[in-house]
Design a protein around this motif. Structure first.
Motif, PDB file in Angstrom:
ATOM      1  N   CYS A 164       0.825  -1.213   0.000  1.00 56.61           N
ATOM      2  CA  CYS A 164       0.000   0.000   0.000  1.00 56.61           C
ATOM      3  C   CYS A 164       0.859   1.264   0.000  1.00 56.61           C
ATOM      4  O   CYS A 164       0.561   2.233  -0.721  1.00 56.61           O
ATOM      5  CB  CYS A 164      -0.923   0.008   1.212  1.00 56.61           C
ATOM      6  N   GLU A 165       1.904   1.271   0.791  1.00 60.96           N
ATOM      7  CA  GLU A 165       2.799   2.426   0.843  1.00 60.96           C
ATOM      8  C   GLU A 165       3.421   2.696  -0.520  1.00 60.96           C
ATOM      9  O   GLU A 165       3.514   3.848  -0.968  1.00 60.96           O
ATOM     10  CB  GLU A 165       3.893   2.198   1.887  1.00 60.96           C
ATOM     11  N   ASN A 166       3.847   1.629  -1.196  1.00 62.03           N
ATOM     12  CA  ASN A 166       4.480   1.803  -2.509  1.00 62.03           C
ATOM     13  C   ASN A 166       3.478   2.227  -3.572  1.00 62.03           C
ATOM     14  O   ASN A 166       3.819   2.964  -4.502  1.00 62.03           O
ATOM     15  CB  ASN A 166       5.198   0.519  -2.920  1.00 62.03           C
ATOM     16  N   LEU A 168       0.769   4.082  -2.915  1.00 58.82           N
ATOM     17  CA  LEU A 168       0.489   5.489  -2.611  1.00 58.82           C
ATOM     18  C   LEU A 168       1.626   6.409  -3.054  1.00 58.82           C
ATOM     19  O   LEU A 168       1.396   7.563  -3.439  1.00 58.82           O
ATOM     20  CB  LEU A 168       0.233   5.660  -1.110  1.00 58.82           C
ATOM     21  N   ASP A 169       2.865   5.888  -3.011  1.00 61.93           N
ATOM     22  CA  ASP A 169       4.029   6.676  -3.425  1.00 61.93           C
ATOM     23  C   ASP A 169       4.293   6.574  -4.923  1.00 61.93           C
ATOM     24  O   ASP A 169       5.312   7.074  -5.417  1.00 61.93           O
ATOM     25  CB  ASP A 169       5.277   6.210  -2.657  1.00 61.93           C
ATOM     26  N   ASN A 170       3.369   5.895  -5.625  1.00 58.49           N
ATOM     27  CA  ASN A 170       3.492   5.713  -7.081  1.00 58.49           C
ATOM     28  C   ASN A 170       4.748   4.923  -7.484  1.00 58.49           C
ATOM     29  O   ASN A 170       5.264   5.084  -8.588  1.00 58.49           O
ATOM     30  CB  ASN A 170       3.493   7.069  -7.802  1.00 58.49           C
ATOM     31  N   ASN A 171       5.218   4.076  -6.569  1.00 53.81           N
ATOM     32  CA  ASN A 171       6.348   3.203  -6.887  1.00 53.81           C
ATOM     33  C   ASN A 171       5.893   1.822  -7.339  1.00 53.81           C
ATOM     34  O   ASN A 171       6.717   0.991  -7.740  1.00 53.81           O
ATOM     35  CB  ASN A 171       7.262   3.061  -5.664  1.00 53.81           C
ATOM     36  N   GLN A 173       2.322  -0.138  -9.307  1.00 51.24           N
ATOM     37  CA  GLN A 173       0.987  -0.039  -9.887  1.00 51.24           C
ATOM     38  C   GLN A 173       0.140  -1.223  -9.436  1.00 51.24           C
ATOM     39  O   GLN A 173       0.641  -2.351  -9.356  1.00 51.24           O
ATOM     40  CB  GLN A 173       1.075  -0.010 -11.425  1.00 51.24           C
TER      41      GLN A 173
END
Length: 252
Positions: A164-166, A168-171, A173
């Motif tokens: 989820c963190e990645n 949200l950080d657009n890291n 898809q």
């Protein structure tokens, strides 16, 4: 005389192993220390100390026969519910074990890894864990993964939060999330899933251990309490494993 016979039987069992059919990764739920002690009218911590002795032989045998990964359920997220004195004793035992054994483990090319959230462990335990992991980090032999403050459910939640963190950080898809991606966020990232899961003491349940990773593991249960679990029992489990037909959902 009996010791020589047992040694001879063990050597024969090892010789009879088909090295091409060895499990690459063995996971063990080391259960029964308390009941072993109770049976002998000893305090529970005595059972845990005896369990450490059993561990020494299992690690050595695993290394000797060419097992690549050995994952040990040492302390679960639920074990904090035990009496404070027992938890304290377990943590002290962990420190003593690492201080006493890490030199020999390192000399035998064993690599120590930790799975689980160790931030909640006592500072002395964390310090010894860090020393052991750093000392053995470049070793190429048996990988011993010690599960400490580990739970299968918390492992999955930890992975979901990381994903989820990645996202949200657009890291990352959402459409790129698959089983392989998910596995990379688990505590066991980079470690192949267990081929064989062993549980001692007669209990036949998973107890929140490696829930994602054991989807297709072969299960082997024994009534033997962990302190009485020997290299011969380990080899017996491996012999049984090599006769299993692993289809992974297919028909082959």
């Amino acid at each position: 005389m009996l010791k020589n016979i047992m040694k001879s039987n063990k050597e024969k069992m090892i010789v009879d192993l088909d090295k091409d059919k060895l499990p690459k990764h063995i996971a063990i739920i080391m259960d029964g220390n308390g009941r072993w002690a109770k049976k002998r009218n000893l305090p529970r911590i005595a059972g845990h100390r005896a369990g450490v002795e059993a561990l020494r032989g299992v690690i050595k045998t695993s290394s000797d026969i060419g097992i690549k990964y050995l994952t040990l359920y040492a302390f679960s997220t639920e074990n904090w519910k035990r009496p404070a004195e027992e938890v304290k004793g377990l943590m002290e035992l962990l420190v003593l074990y690492l201080r006493k054994e890490i030199g020999e483990l390192h000399n035998n090319n064993v690599k120590i890894n930790i799975i689980g959230d160790i931030s909640k462990l006592p500072s002395k335990a964390i310090s010894e864990i860090d020393k052991a992991v750093n000392l053995t980090s470049n070793n190429k032999g048996l990988n011993v993964n010690i599960a400490l403050n580990y739970g299968g459910k918390s492992d999955i939640i930890h992975a979901v939060k990381g994903i989820c963190e990645n996202v949200l950080d657009n890291n990352l898809q959402i459409e790129d999330i698959c089983e392989d991606t998910f596995s990379k966020y688990l505590y066991t990232r980079g470690i192949p899933d267990p081929d064989l899961l062993i549980r001692t003491s007669g209990e036949q349940r998973i107890s929140n251990f490696l829930l994602w990773q054991i989807a297709y593991s072969e299960l082997w249960f024994t009534k033997v309490y962990w302190p009485d679990f020997t290299s011969e029992h380990l080899i017996e489990a491996i012999h049984d494993f090599k006769h299993r037909k692993r289809r992974f959902g297919g028909l082959k």
